[in-house]
Design a protein around this motif. Sequence first.
Motif, PDB file in Angstrom:
ATOM      1  N   LEU A 161     -45.755   0.203 -43.750  1.00 23.14           N
ATOM      2  CA  LEU A 161     -44.576   0.122 -44.880  1.00 23.14           C
ATOM      3  C   LEU A 161     -44.656  -1.439 -45.268  1.00 23.14           C
ATOM      4  N   ARG A 162     -44.399  -1.478 -46.548  1.00 24.38           N
ATOM      5  CA  ARG A 162     -44.328  -2.821 -46.987  1.00 24.38           C
ATOM      6  C   ARG A 162     -43.113  -3.402 -46.610  1.00 24.38           C
ATOM      7  N   GLN A 163     -42.923  -4.747 -46.447  1.00 28.66           N
ATOM      8  CA  GLN A 163     -41.632  -5.451 -45.869  1.00 28.66           C
ATOM      9  C   GLN A 163     -40.651  -5.455 -46.887  1.00 28.66           C
ATOM     10  N   GLU A 164     -41.053  -5.149 -48.097  1.00 26.73           N
ATOM     11  CA  GLU A 164     -39.926  -4.898 -49.144  1.00 26.73           C
ATOM     12  C   GLU A 164     -38.884  -3.824 -49.071  1.00 26.73           C
ATOM     13  N   PHE A 165     -39.523  -2.693 -48.328  1.00 31.80           N
ATOM     14  CA  PHE A 165     -38.505  -1.471 -48.058  1.00 31.80           C
ATOM     15  C   PHE A 165     -37.307  -1.894 -47.049  1.00 31.80           C
ATOM     16  N   PHE A 166     -37.388  -3.164 -46.465  1.00 32.63           N
ATOM     17  CA  PHE A 166     -36.416  -3.414 -45.546  1.00 32.63           C
ATOM     18  C   PHE A 166     -35.631  -4.713 -46.127  1.00 32.63           C
ATOM     19  N   ASN A 167     -35.806  -5.157 -46.978  1.00 32.96           N
ATOM     20  CA  ASN A 167     -34.804  -6.339 -47.762  1.00 32.96           C
ATOM     21  C   ASN A 167     -34.358  -6.142 -48.917  1.00 32.96           C
ATOM     22  N   LYS A 168     -34.045  -4.881 -49.181  1.00 34.85           N
ATOM     23  CA  LYS A 168     -33.619  -4.691 -50.637  1.00 34.85           C
ATOM     24  C   LYS A 168     -31.968  -4.468 -50.453  1.00 34.85           C
ATOM     25  N   ASN A 169     -31.484  -5.050 -51.722  1.00 35.81           N
ATOM     26  CA  ASN A 169     -29.873  -4.751 -51.872  1.00 35.81           C
ATOM     27  C   ASN A 169     -29.533  -3.797 -52.805  1.00 35.81           C
ATOM     28  N   LYS A 170     -28.780  -2.700 -52.463  1.00 33.50           N
ATOM     29  CA  LYS A 170     -28.276  -1.777 -53.096  1.00 33.50           C
ATOM     30  C   LYS A 170     -27.958  -1.922 -54.514  1.00 33.50           C
ATOM     31  N   SER A 171     -27.098  -2.628 -54.564  1.00 33.98           N
ATOM     32  CA  SER A 171     -26.450  -3.080 -55.879  1.00 33.98           C
ATOM     33  C   SER A 171     -27.376  -3.567 -56.916  1.00 33.98           C
ATOM     34  N   GLU A 172     -28.332  -4.612 -56.258  1.00 38.42           N
ATOM     35  CA  GLU A 172     -29.116  -5.263 -57.039  1.00 38.42           C
ATOM     36  C   GLU A 172     -30.308  -4.142 -57.526  1.00 38.42           C
ATOM     37  N   SER A 173     -30.706  -3.307 -56.597  1.00 42.99           N
ATOM     38  CA  SER A 173     -31.667  -2.199 -57.206  1.00 42.99           C
ATOM     39  C   SER A 173     -31.481  -1.441 -58.062  1.00 42.99           C
ATOM     40  N   LYS A 174     -29.948  -0.974 -57.945  1.00 48.33           N
ATOM     41  CA  LYS A 174     -29.600  -0.103 -59.158  1.00 48.33           C
ATOM     42  C   LYS A 174     -29.281  -0.813 -60.321  1.00 48.33           C
ATOM     43  N   LYS A 175     -29.029  -2.255 -60.414  1.00 54.71           N
ATOM     44  CA  LYS A 175     -29.044  -2.864 -61.430  1.00 54.71           C
ATOM     45  C   LYS A 175     -30.356  -2.978 -62.369  1.00 54.71           C
ATOM     46  N   LEU A 176     -31.404  -3.316 -61.201  1.00 52.68           N
ATOM     47  CA  LEU A 176     -32.830  -3.336 -61.779  1.00 52.68           C
ATOM     48  C   LEU A 176     -33.116  -1.969 -62.704  1.00 52.68           C
ATOM     49  N   LEU A 177     -32.760  -1.014 -62.068  1.00 53.79           N
ATOM     50  CA  LEU A 177     -32.995   0.296 -62.761  1.00 53.79           C
ATOM     51  C   LEU A 177     -32.112   0.716 -63.797  1.00 53.79           C
ATOM     52  N   GLY A 178     -30.999   0.012 -64.078  1.00 54.79           N
ATOM     53  CA  GLY A 178     -30.172   0.201 -65.098  1.00 54.79           C
ATOM     54  C   GLY A 178     -29.454   1.382 -64.798  1.00 54.79           C
ATOM     55  N   ILE A 179     -29.074   1.502 -63.699  1.00 53.44           N
ATOM     56  CA  ILE A 179     -27.866   2.590 -63.324  1.00 53.44           C
ATOM     57  C   ILE A 179     -26.804   2.284 -63.161  1.00 53.44           C
TER      58      ILE A 179
END
Length: 347
Positions: A161-179
């Motif tokens: 698994l890529r390291q990116e799976f373990f260092n993401k922020n939920k709020s920032e991810s939702k913002k990136l997806l426009g949710i």
Amino acid sequence: MKSIILAGGGTAGHITPHLAIMPQLKKHFDKIYYFGSGKQIEKKLMQNEVTKIYDLSPPAFIRSLSLKNLLIPFKLYKAVKECEAYLKQINPSVIFSKGGYCALPVCIAGFNLKIPVISHESDLTLGLANKLAAKRSTCLLTTFEQTAKGQQNAQYVGPLLRQEFFNKNKSESKKLLGITGDKPLLLVTGGSQGSKTINQALYNNLQEILRDFSVIHLYGKSNKPPYKAINGYYGFPFADMPTAISACDIALSRGGSNTLFELLCTNTPSLIIPLKKASRGDQIKNAEYFYNKKALLMADEEDLDKSITSLVKELYSNRQALKEEMQKLNLSSGVTKTVNIILNKAK
């Protein structure tokens, strides 16, 4: 100069594990070559990561009675000779194979030329290509601990698994997806190609599901949804999986090993709908393994259209219990273990 060959291809499932180990490989190998099927998804994901891509045309086994299967030995022999010619030019230190029909002739050619071959199996049971490749491999690495038992020269390393799976922020991810909005977020994905069965079940029940949930839907490149815009529904042909998983509260997915472990290792409560048709049953076995450990929910695709709404509600109600069971599994990425083995076996 050290060089390595990565072999696999055909789907994102064969490619994403290569991408997971790529950052560490680049620290130790001057040149990295990729041998695959020549499909567009490979070129899109790999062209900026490797020194050169080699497109192969090996025979694929047809899972039904077909006269074309009689030609496989002759086509395989031709593909092996083609790979031998490439390997003599490159003179790699090691070959790392993710299985599949494209990888088999590379593994056989490497064995014939006495080049160390490391094979990796993502599923609980070995695919046909890896069964044949394992006999010609210096070692076989497995994602499931159980798979390594009873296999000669096999070693359990875990998922890649890529390291990116373990260092993401939920709020920032939702913002990136426009949710936006406060409803629990359901991720629906059918793998890199999408799933018509899952997509149709979702579309038929979307209005009811949206009463309680927002939905991020990865529907696949060739499966355009019938909705242009609907409040609470966020559809994408494909999305960055670390971002999508980080954003969601629960997930509905196929049972491919890569996605399964991405969800388990990030502690994401999941409902798994294994692929039955056009499959050797690997997704069913993958899902059943963790269903028996009470780490996920599982349902039959044939009943999905009628039961998807109640299943999603059940998943959300049981999310905390599922998280507790996932934590007991103590799963982690096998990237570092795998790269160390590759370096140790490289000539």
